[in-house]
Design a protein around this motif. Structure first.
Motif, PDB file in Angstrom:
ATOM      1  N   GLU A  62      85.867 -12.343  84.841  1.00 22.35           N
ATOM      2  CA  GLU A  62      86.181 -11.325  83.826  1.00 22.35           C
ATOM      3  C   GLU A  62      87.046 -10.204  84.401  1.00 22.35           C
ATOM      4  O   GLU A  62      87.972  -9.724  83.753  1.00 22.35           O
ATOM      5  CB  GLU A  62      84.893 -10.747  83.241  1.00 22.35           C
ATOM      6  CG  GLU A  62      84.120 -11.715  82.374  1.00 22.35           C
ATOM      7  CD  GLU A  62      84.799 -11.985  81.040  1.00 22.35           C
ATOM      8  OE1 GLU A  62      85.611 -11.155  80.572  1.00 22.35           O
ATOM      9  OE2 GLU A  62      84.511 -13.045  80.462  1.00 22.35           O
ATOM     10  N   SER A  65      90.586 -11.539  84.977  1.00 21.20           N
ATOM     11  CA  SER A  65      91.251 -11.708  83.692  1.00 21.20           C
ATOM     12  C   SER A  65      91.729 -10.366  83.152  1.00 21.20           C
ATOM     13  O   SER A  65      92.871 -10.215  82.708  1.00 21.20           O
ATOM     14  CB  SER A  65      90.310 -12.379  82.693  1.00 21.20           C
ATOM     15  OG  SER A  65      90.899 -12.447  81.418  1.00 21.20           O
ATOM     16  N   HIS A  66      90.845  -9.370  83.212  1.00 23.25           N
ATOM     17  CA  HIS A  66      91.211  -8.025  82.734  1.00 23.25           C
ATOM     18  C   HIS A  66      92.388  -7.468  83.534  1.00 23.25           C
ATOM     19  O   HIS A  66      93.338  -6.927  82.952  1.00 23.25           O
ATOM     20  CB  HIS A  66      90.009  -7.082  82.832  1.00 23.25           C
ATOM     21  CG  HIS A  66      90.364  -5.675  82.512  1.00 23.25           C
ATOM     22  ND1 HIS A  66      90.390  -5.192  81.228  1.00 23.25           N
ATOM     23  CD2 HIS A  66      90.754  -4.634  83.311  1.00 23.25           C
ATOM     24  CE1 HIS A  66      90.763  -3.922  81.243  1.00 23.25           C
ATOM     25  NE2 HIS A  66      90.988  -3.562  82.499  1.00 23.25           N
ATOM     26  N   GLU A  67      92.317  -7.581  84.861  1.00 24.49           N
ATOM     27  CA  GLU A  67      93.380  -7.025  85.697  1.00 24.49           C
ATOM     28  C   GLU A  67      94.710  -7.720  85.448  1.00 24.49           C
ATOM     29  O   GLU A  67      95.766  -7.090  85.492  1.00 24.49           O
ATOM     30  CB  GLU A  67      92.986  -7.107  87.177  1.00 24.49           C
ATOM     31  CG  GLU A  67      91.880  -6.134  87.526  1.00 24.49           C
ATOM     32  CD  GLU A  67      91.376  -6.259  88.953  1.00 24.49           C
ATOM     33  OE1 GLU A  67      91.726  -7.245  89.645  1.00 24.49           O
ATOM     34  OE2 GLU A  67      90.606  -5.377  89.371  1.00 24.49           O
ATOM     35  N   GLU A  69      95.617  -9.227  82.517  1.00 29.26           N
ATOM     36  CA  GLU A  69      96.090  -8.887  81.174  1.00 29.26           C
ATOM     37  C   GLU A  69      96.479  -7.420  81.035  1.00 29.26           C
ATOM     38  O   GLU A  69      97.471  -7.095  80.407  1.00 29.26           O
ATOM     39  CB  GLU A  69      95.016  -9.236  80.146  1.00 29.26           C
ATOM     40  CG  GLU A  69      94.798 -10.732  80.004  1.00 29.26           C
ATOM     41  CD  GLU A  69      93.618 -11.072  79.112  1.00 29.26           C
ATOM     42  OE1 GLU A  69      93.116 -10.175  78.397  1.00 29.26           O
ATOM     43  OE2 GLU A  69      93.204 -12.240  79.134  1.00 29.26           O
ATOM     44  N   ALA A  70      95.674  -6.529  81.600  1.00 30.12           N
ATOM     45  CA  ALA A  70      95.909  -5.090  81.427  1.00 30.12           C
ATOM     46  C   ALA A  70      96.762  -4.480  82.536  1.00 30.12           C
ATOM     47  O   ALA A  70      97.216  -3.350  82.410  1.00 30.12           O
ATOM     48  CB  ALA A  70      94.575  -4.348  81.345  1.00 30.12           C
ATOM     49  N   MET A  74      89.614  -2.608  85.944  1.00 31.32           N
ATOM     50  CA  MET A  74      88.667  -2.438  84.845  1.00 31.32           C
ATOM     51  C   MET A  74      87.942  -1.108  85.005  1.00 31.32           C
ATOM     52  O   MET A  74      87.461  -0.778  86.095  1.00 31.32           O
ATOM     53  CB  MET A  74      87.661  -3.606  84.871  1.00 31.32           C
ATOM     54  CG  MET A  74      86.777  -3.696  83.656  1.00 31.32           C
ATOM     55  SD  MET A  74      85.631  -5.117  83.728  1.00 31.32           S
ATOM     56  CE  MET A  74      86.705  -6.436  83.191  1.00 31.32           C
ATOM     57  N   ARG A  78      83.982  -0.496  80.471  1.00 28.96           N
ATOM     58  CA  ARG A  78      84.230  -1.924  80.210  1.00 28.96           C
ATOM     59  C   ARG A  78      83.463  -2.784  81.217  1.00 28.96           C
ATOM     60  O   ARG A  78      82.868  -3.793  80.856  1.00 28.96           O
ATOM     61  CB  ARG A  78      85.733  -2.211  80.279  1.00 28.96           C
ATOM     62  CG  ARG A  78      86.088  -3.665  80.170  1.00 28.96           C
ATOM     63  CD  ARG A  78      86.195  -4.105  78.727  1.00 28.96           C
ATOM     64  NE  ARG A  78      86.656  -5.480  78.674  1.00 28.96           N
ATOM     65  CZ  ARG A  78      85.958  -6.460  78.120  1.00 28.96           C
ATOM     66  NH1 ARG A  78      84.805  -6.212  77.553  1.00 28.96           N
ATOM     67  NH2 ARG A  78      86.428  -7.679  78.123  1.00 28.96           N
ATOM     68  N   VAL A  82      80.655  -5.601  80.229  1.00 28.02           N
ATOM     69  CA  VAL A  82      80.778  -7.005  80.633  1.00 28.02           C
ATOM     70  C   VAL A  82      79.593  -7.405  81.502  1.00 28.02           C
ATOM     71  O   VAL A  82      78.980  -8.465  81.297  1.00 28.02           O
ATOM     72  CB  VAL A  82      82.123  -7.239  81.364  1.00 28.02           C
ATOM     73  CG1 VAL A  82      82.161  -8.600  82.035  1.00 28.02           C
ATOM     74  CG2 VAL A  82      83.288  -7.084  80.408  1.00 28.02           C
TER      75      VAL A  82
END
Length: 177
Positions: A62, A65-67, A69-70, A74, A78, A82
């Motif tokens: 997770e 994925s966040h790093e 996409e964003a 994180m 958030r 998670v």
């Protein structure tokens, strides 16, 4: 079960945990990691061995994925949300360290998914003993002093709790990073 602690300090946050793994009242390993470094954030977890491994694996996925996409680390809110979902699924208790607008901080995550926002948190078999040490802390600790206090809290638990070991891992999140 092991013991984990998290402390907010001036200029950072610290997570620490011992390496003991017990099953059925018997020590099965002195090398089980309970503290995880994900770079810009950290986590610690206690529970069954397989559940800890699955918590770490899922949280790592997770975070990555966040790093991706964003294109940024994180944030603590958030991260706690998670971790809360994963901890509830896996039946572990966890502490996460990340950043909010004011800097590094910690959040405790119960096995039911509830989130604690205390400045000092402990979970595991020696949690009450560790909290006794953490509650007596001075205000305004720097990160080095908080890291030492976290080690002292785990050591105090290890002295009186057979499920807490003496070998300690720590994660530090500095404000200047």
């Amino acid at each position: 079960m092991a013991t984990i602690v998290g402390i907010e300090a001036d200029g950072g946050a610290v997570l620490a945990g011992d390496r003991r793994l017990t099953q059925g009242g018997t020590v099965s390993s002195e090398r089980k990691r309970h503290v995880f470094d994900f770079g810009a954030v950290g986590a610690a977890a206690v529970g069954d061995s397989g559940a800890i491994d699955e918590f770490r694996r899922r949280l790592d996925a997770e975070i990555r994925s966040h790093e991706t996409e964003a294109d940024e680390p994180m944030g603590i809110d958030r991260l706690a949300a998670v971790a809360s979902d994963i901890a509830a699924d896996e039946g572990v208790e966890a502490i996460v360290a990340g950043r909010d607008d004011d800097g590094p901080c910690v959040r405790g995550v119960g096995g039911d998914g509830g989130v604690l926002t205390d400045e000092a948190v402990a979970f595991g078999s020696g949690a009450q003993l560790a909290l006794g040490v953490l509650e007596g802390r001075e205000e305004g600790l720097d990160v080095d002093a908080a890291a030492e206090l976290a080690r002292e809290a785990i050591a105090a638990a290890a002295d009186r709790d057979t499920d807490t070991g003496a070998d300690v891992d720590a994660y530090r999140l500095e404000a200047s990073a």
